[in-house]
Structure formats: structure tokens, C-alpha cells
Design an enzyme around this catalytic site. Structure first.
Site, PDB file in Angstrom:
ATOM      1  N   GLY A  12       0.807  -1.222   0.000  1.00  0.00           N
ATOM      2  CA  GLY A  12       0.000   0.000   0.000  1.00  0.00           C
ATOM      3  C   GLY A  12       0.837   1.267   0.000  1.00  0.00           C
ATOM      4  N   PHE A  13       1.854   1.308   0.857  1.00  0.00           N
ATOM      5  CA  PHE A  13       2.640   2.539   0.985  1.00  0.00           C
ATOM      6  C   PHE A  13       3.285   2.913  -0.345  1.00  0.00           C
ATOM      7  CE2 PHE A  13       6.455   4.996   2.002  1.00  0.00           C
ATOM      8  CZ  PHE A  13       5.899   6.003   2.755  1.00  0.00           C
TER       9      PHE A  13
ATOM     10  N   ASP B 129      -3.525  -1.131   3.578  1.00  0.00           N
ATOM     11  CA  ASP B 129      -4.065   0.101   4.151  1.00  0.00           C
ATOM     12  C   ASP B 129      -3.766   1.286   3.255  1.00  0.00           C
ATOM     13  OD1 ASP B 129      -1.285   0.229   4.615  1.00  0.00           O
ATOM     14  OD2 ASP B 129      -1.556   1.563   6.318  1.00  0.00           O
TER      15      ASP B 129
ATOM     16  N   GLY C  81       1.344   5.666   9.182  1.00  0.00           N
ATOM     17  CA  GLY C  81       1.059   7.076   8.906  1.00  0.00           C
ATOM     18  C   GLY C  81       1.896   8.042   9.727  1.00  0.00           C
TER      19      GLY C  81
ATOM     20  N   CYS D 266      32.748  -1.008  18.483  1.00  0.00           N
ATOM     21  CA  CYS D 266      31.923  -1.768  17.536  1.00  0.00           C
ATOM     22  C   CYS D 266      32.666  -2.993  17.007  1.00  0.00           C
ATOM     23  CB  CYS D 266      31.526  -0.850  16.384  1.00  0.00           C
ATOM     24  SG  CYS D 266      30.572  -1.669  15.091  1.00  0.00           S
TER      25      CYS D 266
ATOM     26  N   CYS E  93      31.916  -4.666  14.186  1.00  0.00           N
ATOM     27  CA  CYS E  93      31.606  -4.908  12.767  1.00  0.00           C
ATOM     28  C   CYS E  93      32.890  -5.077  11.961  1.00  0.00           C
ATOM     29  CB  CYS E  93      30.750  -3.777  12.208  1.00  0.00           C
ATOM     30  SG  CYS E  93      31.693  -2.361  11.599  1.00  0.00           S
TER      31      CYS E  93
ATOM     32  N   CYS F 281      34.926  -1.686  11.647  1.00  0.00           N
ATOM     33  CA  CYS F 281      35.596  -1.147  12.834  1.00  0.00           C
ATOM     34  C   CYS F 281      36.695  -2.061  13.366  1.00  0.00           C
ATOM     35  CB  CYS F 281      34.568  -0.871  13.929  1.00  0.00           C
ATOM     36  SG  CYS F 281      33.392   0.413  13.458  1.00  0.00           S
TER      37      CYS F 281
END
Ligand SMILES: [Zn+2]
Length: 380
Positions: free
Chosen positions: A76-77, A127, A222, A310, A312, A315
């Protein structure tokens, strides 16, 4: 949330995998970064490669090789934001594809059929995302449509949910993993979506009518459409208490880490947003010291990791100076590594909120996190 493909810890952030890929992140990396559930976009997958093509490949999990949980939106969006020449009626929406101008007709029933073919663990009711600002009459009329479509979505979904592509004809799930005592969701779940703009009584009415219909979970839609954080938090303040505590609450399309912090404190369990991935492609880094633009000249000779705490792949291996260099030269590794980092940051951030909730110190934790953002980066 006990879902067919994964038991997901909440509150949770879901990286957005619009077209069956979280942009710039291979699926194995996504697992390493700690993502437990990702999102797919029904509108995009319906247009390319088509939901029947995905069904023939064994569903979206199999097609993209993602073993953990997944959620699809209703389409919908995007129908309302991307497509051209929309014509809305009580029956549904006729629209032209943003890709080739071809004509399509989406109804609540069709959205359910597409989402059943895709086979995500969680599907969303069809929606209309009420735009902001919307005057009272417009918000009322939009809500009337969304509530009628919620009923039709639920009826059609309930009649067909056992057709999900990963169930065999005995009704036994064909996915390995999390089934067991207490797992009461052996097929897809459907969430309803609360609309009503920024009108308190409309939001309450929307929530109450959806709860009466008895969805598996409830989204608040919304929002993050231009109303600003204060207005969004105000809507959450009066909408969240109208939703049952025992079902997941999902704030759609939100947001910054600060948005997530405020919304979790107001009782929201689930989020999705393109922010960490889009930022990763545009040189914006989310860190425990706030947001940096890695193209900034001050990073050109900075030998430190982007965010020292971090874990990841960026990093733990590379200096800020290298990431800066990659972006300056427009090397594709730059956006990849920074996207990975941003997803890791969002996952770690949510884990921090979960731990704080369990320890009963969410407010203190939130204040400490905000103080570190405000401090900013240490000088090199
Ligand atoms: Zn990192």
C-alpha cells in the site's frame, strides 16, 4: 516473538530488504551483524520478479537464501507514494507501475495473495497511509477505507493462510528450527495497521476496531511522514495504550536511533527504516558519539576505528582514514562497509535497549546514550 523461522527478541529493528536484498549487504554478513528479521517490499517484488516467480522458487526465504524471520509490507505505501495515475475506490487501487507504466489493480485480497506467495513470517493488512497534513474530513475518509480493507485483508488471509509456500500438504512446516512447545504460530501472522492521522479520537477508534478484529500484531502507520518527532511521540502516547500488551506493536518506517529510544519507552516493539542502509551509501555514519559524515576532511588522516566499541567488519579492521579514502574515490567498498557498520550499530543499539529493559533501567540507559551523542567525537 516466536515466528516460524526465528524466535525474535524485541524490541527489534528490521533492516529493509526492498527488492529481496538489504542494499550492499550479503545475507551471510547480515546474519553476522545480528539481524534476526528483515523486511521485503510487496509492491517492488510484485513488479519484479513477480510473486508467482518467487512462489515457484519456494518463497522469498528460499529465493534470497535467508533462513531467519521476514516481514512483508502490504504494498500500500509504495502504491500510494511511488506509482503514477492512482485511482482509489472502495474496491482497491488501480495504478501504473513506476517502472514501465503498466496498469495494475491492488485490492486487500490481492495484497494477501501476493504476501502468501512471498511467504514472509509476518504479513501486513492492506491500508491507505494517510498523508500529513490531512484535515479532519480527509483523515476520517482515509480511516474508513483502511478499516474496511483491514476486515477484508483479515478474512481473506484467514481463509488462505495455510497455502503459505513453505508448508507441505500435511500442514507441517518445512522449515528447520524453532518449532516446539509454546510455539503457537505454525504459519504466517497478519498485523493490522492503525491510522487516523494526528487525531487522537481517530487513532483510538482505529486501534479499538482492529483489536476487536483480533490481529496477531498491530502496526502504527502514517507516522514519520513529516509531522516531526514531538507529534509522532504524542500519537504514540495515546495510541500504544489502546493496543494489547501481549501482542507486538510495530512503528512503521521509523527512524533515527533517538526516535527508536523514545518509541521503545512508549511501548513499541518493532521498527523498520531505510535510514541505516541509505546513510551507509551516502557517507553518514551512526556511532555511539553521534552521526558523522565520513567525507569530512577531518577523517582524512584519522587512524582510529570509526566506533571503537563496535565489532563490525569495518571497525575491527579498518581506519577512518581508509573509509574516507574509499568514499572520496567512489569505491563501492566504502558504501558496503559503512552500511554494514550502520546495521551493526542499530542492532547493538536495540540490544542495549533490551538489556536495559530487563534490568529495569531504560530511562537511565537512554539518558546515558543521549549524553554520549551530545558529547560528540573525541579529537584525534
Ligand atoms: Zn562498526
Amino acid at each position: 516473538m516466536r515466528l516460524p523461522h526465528r524466535t525474535v527478541q524485541t524490541p527489534v529493528f528490521m533492516p529493509v530488504g526492498t527488492l529481496g536484498t538489504v542494499k550492499a549487504v550479503p545475507q551471510d554478513v547480515l546474519e553476522t551483524l545480528g539481524a534476526e528479521i528483515i523486511l521485503g517490499n510487496t509492491y517492488h517484488l510484485y513488479l519484479r520478479p513477480g510473486h508467482e516467480a518467487v512462489r515457484r522458487m519456494g518463497g522469498l526465504h528460499k529465493f534470497i537464501s535467508w533462513p531467519r524471520a521476514m516481514l512483508t509490507d502490504s504494498g500500500g505505501f509504495q502504491v500510494f507514494s511511488l506509482s503514477q495515475l492512482r485511482k482509489v475506490s472502495d474496491e482497491g487501487v488501480r495504478f501504473r507501475s513506476h517502472l514501465d507504466g503498466s496498469s495494475h489493480f491492488f485490492t486487500p485480497e490481492h495484497s494477501m495473495d501476493v504476501q502468501i506467495a512471498l511467504g514472509a513470517d509476518i504479513a501486513m493488512a492492506f491500508d491507505e497511509c494517510t498523508e500529513y497534513p490531512a484535515d479532519r474530513n480527509r483523515a476520517e475518509e482515509s480511516l474508513r477505507l483502511t478499516m474496511a480493507w483491514a476486515r477484508r485483508s483479515l478474512d481473506h488471509f484467514r481463509a488462505h493462510r495455510d497455502e503459505v509456500v513453505w508448508r507441505d500438504n500435511l500442514g507441517v512446516p518445512q522449515v528447520p528450527g524453532t518449532w516446539g512447545p509454546g510455539n503457537e504460530s505454525p504459519t504466517q501472522s497478519l498485523f493490522g495497521i492503525v491510522q487516523g492521522g494526528t487525531y487522537r479520537d481517530l487513532r483510538r477508534e482505529s486501534a479499538e476496531r482492529l483489536v476487536e478484529m483480533d490481529f496477531d500484531g498491530y502496526a502504527i502507520g502514517g507516522l514519520a511522514v513529516g509531522e516531526g518527532q514531538a507529534a509522532m511521540f504524542a500519537v504514540l502516547d495515546y495510541t500504544a495504550p489502546a493496543l494489547p500488551a501481549g501482542r507486538p506493536r510495530y512503528l512503521m518506517g521509523v527512524g533515527t536511533p533517538d526516535d527508536l529510544l523514545g518509541a521503545v519507552a512508549r511501548g513499541v516493539d518493532m521498527f523498520d527504516c531505510v535510514m541505516p542502509t541509505r546513510a551507509g551509501r551516502t557517507a553518514r555514519a551512526y556511532t555511539s558519539r553521534g552521526v558523522f559524515n565520513i567525507r569530512n576532511a577531518r577523517f582524512a588522516a584519522d587512524p582510529r576505528p570509526l566506533d571503537p566499541g563496535c565489532a563490525c567488519p569495518l571497525c575491527t579492521r579498518h581506519a577512518r582514514a581508509y573509509l574516507h579514502h574509499l568514499f572520496r574515490c567512489e569505491e563501492m567498498l566504502g558504501p558496503m562497509l559503512l552500511t554494514w557498520h550502520n546495521i551493526q550499530y542499530y542492532q547493538d543499539f536495540m540490544r542495549g535497549l533490551r538489556d536495559a529493559i530487563l534490568q529495569g533501567r531504560l530511562a537511565a540507559h537512554g539518558a546515558a546514550v543521549r549524553a554520549r551523542w551530545a558529547e560528540g567525537d573525541d579529537p584525534p
